[in-house]
Design a protein around this motif. Structure first.
Motif: not given
Length: 54
Positions: A23, A26-35, A37
């Motif tokens: 978890e 995944l949270n770090q991956v999502i954060k990096n993706f949004k950043k 973007k």
């Protein structure tokens, strides 16, 4: 402090520990993706001199 957290993780049920680590990952991956973007959109708006989009 970090050692205490690591010691606690060693004493946890392996399944719970793995779930928590997954978890966090995944949270770090999502954060990096949004950043990335958002930064891409900012760069695009600056390149096109689009104040509203910026």
């Amino acid at each position: 402090m970090e050692n205490n957290a690591l010691n606690e993780m060693d004493r946890m049920d392996p399944n719970v520990r793995d779930e928590m680590l997954a978890e966090l990952f995944l949270n770090q991956v999502i954060k990096n993706f949004k950043k990335r973007k958002i930064l891409k959109e900012v760069d695009h708006s600056l390149k096109n001199k689009d104040k509203e989009a910026f």
